[in-house]
Scaffold this active site. Structure first.
Site, PDB file in Angstrom:
ATOM      1  N   HIS A  31      33.990 -10.241  32.747  1.00 13.69           N
ATOM      2  CA  HIS A  31      34.826 -10.793  32.711  1.00 13.69           C
ATOM      3  C   HIS A  31      35.482 -12.367  33.355  1.00 13.69           C
ATOM      4  O   HIS A  31      36.278 -13.062  33.158  1.00 13.69           O
ATOM      5  CB  HIS A  31      36.271 -10.033  31.900  1.00 13.69           C
ATOM      6  CG  HIS A  31      37.367 -11.015  30.907  1.00 13.69           C
ATOM      7  ND1 HIS A  31      37.223 -10.786  29.978  1.00 13.69           N
ATOM      8  CD2 HIS A  31      38.502 -11.793  31.407  1.00 13.69           C
ATOM      9  CE1 HIS A  31      38.667 -11.565  29.418  1.00 13.69           C
ATOM     10  NE2 HIS A  31      39.009 -11.797  30.594  1.00 13.69           N
ATOM     11  N   GLU A  32      36.071 -11.268  34.522  1.00 17.53           N
ATOM     12  CA  GLU A  32      37.401 -12.446  35.506  1.00 17.53           C
ATOM     13  C   GLU A  32      36.397 -13.051  35.673  1.00 17.53           C
ATOM     14  O   GLU A  32      36.139 -14.267  36.058  1.00 17.53           O
ATOM     15  CB  GLU A  32      38.018 -11.467  36.368  1.00 17.53           C
ATOM     16  CG  GLU A  32      38.858 -10.590  35.773  1.00 17.53           C
ATOM     17  CD  GLU A  32      39.650 -11.684  35.289  1.00 17.53           C
ATOM     18  OE1 GLU A  32      39.911 -12.626  35.224  1.00 17.53           O
ATOM     19  OE2 GLU A  32      40.236 -10.701  33.974  1.00 17.53           O
ATOM     20  N   HIS A  80      35.476 -16.226  34.089  1.00 17.81           N
ATOM     21  CA  HIS A  80      36.732 -17.143  34.621  1.00 17.81           C
ATOM     22  C   HIS A  80      36.670 -18.114  35.396  1.00 17.81           C
ATOM     23  O   HIS A  80      36.563 -19.095  36.376  1.00 17.81           O
ATOM     24  CB  HIS A  80      37.725 -16.494  34.617  1.00 17.81           C
ATOM     25  CG  HIS A  80      38.904 -16.138  33.235  1.00 17.81           C
ATOM     26  ND1 HIS A  80      39.218 -16.730  32.210  1.00 17.81           N
ATOM     27  CD2 HIS A  80      39.390 -14.836  32.904  1.00 17.81           C
ATOM     28  CE1 HIS A  80      39.726 -16.012  31.415  1.00 17.81           C
ATOM     29  NE2 HIS A  80      40.164 -14.691  31.300  1.00 17.81           N
ATOM     30  N   HIS A 140      34.225 -21.045  35.177  1.00 15.36           N
ATOM     31  CA  HIS A 140      34.884 -21.754  34.167  1.00 15.36           C
ATOM     32  C   HIS A 140      35.501 -22.495  36.315  1.00 15.36           C
ATOM     33  O   HIS A 140      35.712 -24.011  35.602  1.00 15.36           O
ATOM     34  CB  HIS A 140      35.595 -21.438  33.878  1.00 15.36           C
ATOM     35  CG  HIS A 140      36.500 -21.823  32.910  1.00 15.36           C
ATOM     36  ND1 HIS A 140      36.637 -22.153  31.927  1.00 15.36           N
ATOM     37  CD2 HIS A 140      36.026 -23.203  32.445  1.00 15.36           C
ATOM     38  CE1 HIS A 140      38.011 -22.788  30.878  1.00 15.36           C
ATOM     39  NE2 HIS A 140      36.615 -24.419  31.398  1.00 15.36           N
TER      40      HIS A 140
END
Length: 681
Positions: free
Chosen positions: A473-474, A477, A480
């Site tokens: 999940h992190e 990010h 991104h």
């Protein structure tokens, strides 16, 4: 003594020289940074030339001479990142001192009438602008209007006071939460009290005790300690003790009580929104969200309750049935029992639990697997560089290289819990991405901060599947941020609307149960054996175990958030009672009178998700829909991945998020993929 913030860093890729920065450097750099920024604002305001996009809007973004750095941004980024990841009493005290000064400075800029007049002029009279320039101008103009630039002098003064108070209370909220979380320890000295606990949990607790100078075993409220205890401990009274400690944080009669702070923050945000012409804080927030308005948020949350609540009720009944089979028909299940008996049920139904998987998820192997996934999808590679300074020995620093071998980013990874670190997991940056007028693409320095299981004296760090998902999940990010490729820093990377920012992160979680991904790194840390196909099948079969309960939990948080921030009248109710009523439609278990989520709900009180927690469920619809494209084309399909990178990951906030999504998907998202993934329809 020279101040590292005032001079070139002279480090690899101009990374932060953590090894040279001392506490005394921060305040000096803050004050000088404020002075320099005020000088810059004065130059813009006093420029006799006609205001233009180039001499008014991009002066902060673009007109940066060789070797230029924004001192205030430089020191603020480092200080506030460390305040979450590696703080101490002295840093907390300095934060208390600097926060009102920084808030006042920000208000001085946003409420500067002469500056806004120039920005307004450019907004109405400007040269031809590219799409990115148009977006930046709109963001700047709306940033000022949403910060009170159109208010009269009296209301501006009111806004100053409200925002300064809200800023201080948010900081106090976070400091109280960290203190309460770290102050609790369950110290056990009788081995009988360890009944049911796996060796990994016992070894970790023994190490925590040794680090604290104590005999026996110490369990904490950090997730890697708390979660296994609640799932495995046979000692019901101790589970209750842990549960009550966790769920009554910041409600006690001491200096760390957050109840009044939360009530005041809710009222302050409502007052700010109403001063700016909105009925509620949610209305203020929704103007810059994909959802558009609170009505659409409630529609999503209500649809999820309708779809998932019947499933959740059946799931809970199954857990209760399991508990009664084990304990007798008169047994009454309490909240501290849910994790324990649901684990027993999962083991019975699927013959799988977190401890079976840990040996296959050695942290170093997981890191290789996650990096390998990024390589398979996007062709990027990671190389640890020990010459890059870090702020704690737990932190690893990597250089990231693109498919063609060119330098792409710096990536920091901070894995384990410790005393001065907030709980949870998050991604942040130490440097954003932007492109200079000369065409130099300044690359980002991205960081992920987590609280994953620590190594012990006898074993390396062995993760649960849930922790692997957190890492993914992190890491989503961070991609991104790392792939950011926009002209202006304020539009790059994760500078997007909140209900879009979770798409790249939740998208990556899909890979956690994919056999083709697991087979690249999930080797037993002792034998080297690849995770067996049969075990992967059980993982996949158990994927939707308690999916209804888990969904309702997230929905309940979204309902609570919206209940607070759709208020149009002053809030002075009993916080716990209000909380229990606000999320009632999504609750299927007993609520205890002294437990409170609000006082530890950092996302909506101090983390920027106020009136935005629904974003996780909103983005879940997007991520399931987006991943369905990969499932059809191949989960490692590089053409699809490149399109995802080009249309979403690299674009930041340069276009409306739905425009970006439709460029990737070819259509607006549908909830069908999420329901299919969760086995609901």
């Amino acid at each position: 003594m020279s101040n590292p913030f005032f001079e070139p860093y002279n480090t690899p890729h101009d990374t932060v020289p953590f090894d040279r920065i001392k506490l005394e450097h921060f305040e000096e750099a803050f004050m000088e940074g404020i002075r320099r920024e005020n000088e810059q604002i004065d130059r813009i305001v006093n420029n006799p030339d006609r205001p233009t996009f180039d001499n008014t809007i991009v002066v902060d973004e673009d007109d940066k001479p060789e070797g230029y750095y924004d001192l205030l941004s430089r020191v603020s980024t480092v200080f506030f990142n460390l305040l979450s990841a590696e703080t101490n009493d002295e840093m907390d005290a300095l934060a208390q001192k600097m926060q009102p000064i920084l808030t006042q400075h920000a208000n001085d800029i946003r409420l500067n009438k002469r500056l806004f007049e120039k920005i307004k002029y450019v907004h109405h009279h400007h040269r031809y602008l590219t799409k990115e320039e148009q977006r930046l101008l709109q963001v700047e103009f709306e940033g000022f209007t949403r910060s009170g630039a159109l208010l009269n002098d009296e209301d501006k003064e009111k806004l100053r006071k409200l925002s300064e108070e809200a800023s201080m209370l948010s900081l106090q909220f976070s400091q109280n939460l960290l203190k309460e979380n770290k102050d609790f320890q369950l110290h056990l000295t009788d081995r009988k009290d360890l009944a049911g606990l796996p060796d990994t949990a016992i070894e970790a607790a023994a190490q925590t005790a040794r680090e604290a100078g104590k005999e026996g075993w110490v369990f904490t409220l950090d997730f890697p300690s708390y979660s296994p205890f609640m799932s495995y401990s046979d000692r019901r009274e101790l589970r209750k003790q842990m549960y009550m400690a966790k769920n009554t944080i910041c409600t006690h009669h001491n200096d760390a009580n957050n109840i009044d702070i939360c009530k005041r923050l809710i009222n302050l945000r409502r007052e700010i929104a109403q001063l700016l012409g909105f009925r509620s804080y949610a209305d203020y927030v929704m103007k810059h969200r994909m959802a558009g308005n609170a009505r659409n948020v409630y529609r999503l949350l209500d649809d999820l309750v309708i779809a998932y609540k019947p499933v959740a009720v059946k799931e809970r009944e199954a857990v209760e049935k399991m508990a009664k089979q084990m304990e007798g028909s008169r047994f009454v299940m309490m909240p501290w029992d849910m994790g324990y008996y649901s684990h027993k049920l999962k083991l019975k139904k699927y013959n799988i639990d977190a401890e079976m998987l840990r040996p296959y998820f050695e942290l170093d192997k997981v890191i290789s697997g996650v990096f390998g996934l990024a390589n398979k999808l996007y062709g990027i590679t990671f190389k640890e560089n020990k010459d890059i300074p870090v702020y704690h020995p737990d932190v690893k620093a990597y250089e990231v290289f693109d498919r063609d071998g060119s330098y792409l980013a710096v990536f920091y990874a901070d894995f384990h819990p410790r005393k001065g670190k907030q709980s949870g997991a998050w991604m942040t940056e130490y440097q954003g991405q932007w492109i200079t007028k000369k065409g130099v693409n300044v690359r980002p320095h991205v960081s992920v901060v987590m609280n994953l299981s620590k190594p012990t004296d006898d074993k390396p760090a062995l993760l649960t599947l849930g922790e692997v998902e957190t890492f993914l999940h992190e890491f989503g990010h961070s991609l991104h941020g790392m792939f950011a490729n926009t002209r202006f820093e304020s539009l790059s990377g994760t500078n997007v609307w909140w209900d879009f920012v979770e798409l790249p992160s939740q998208f990556m979680e899909n890979y956690a149960v994919e056999k083709d991904f697991l087979s690249t790194f999930a080797f037993h840390y002792q034998t080297g054996e690849l995770i067996p196909d049969e075990l992967i099948k059980r993982i996949v079969k158990s994927r939707n175990f308690l999916t209804g309960c888990n969904c309702l939990r997230q929905v309940s948080f979204g309902l609570l958030d919206m209940a607070y921030y759709t208020l149009t009248e002053p809030f002075d109710e009993d916080l716990i009672r209000f909380e229990q009523q606000a999320w009632q439609k999504a609750i299927i278990s007993q609520q205890l009178p002294y437990c409170c989520m609000t006082v530890q709900f950092s996302h909506i009180m101090a983390g920027g998700y106020a009136a935005g927690y629904y974003s996780y469920k909103w983005a879940e619809v997007l991520d399931a829909d987006a991943f369905s494209v990969f499932q059809r084309k191949g989960i490692f399909n590089q053409q699809t991945a490149q399109r995802f990178r080009d249309t979403i990951l690299s674009k930041g906030g340069t276009e409306h998020p739905m425009t970006l999504y439709k460029k990737f998907r070819g259509a607006e998202p549908s909830i069908k993929a999420l329901l299919k993934r969760n086995g609901i329809r």
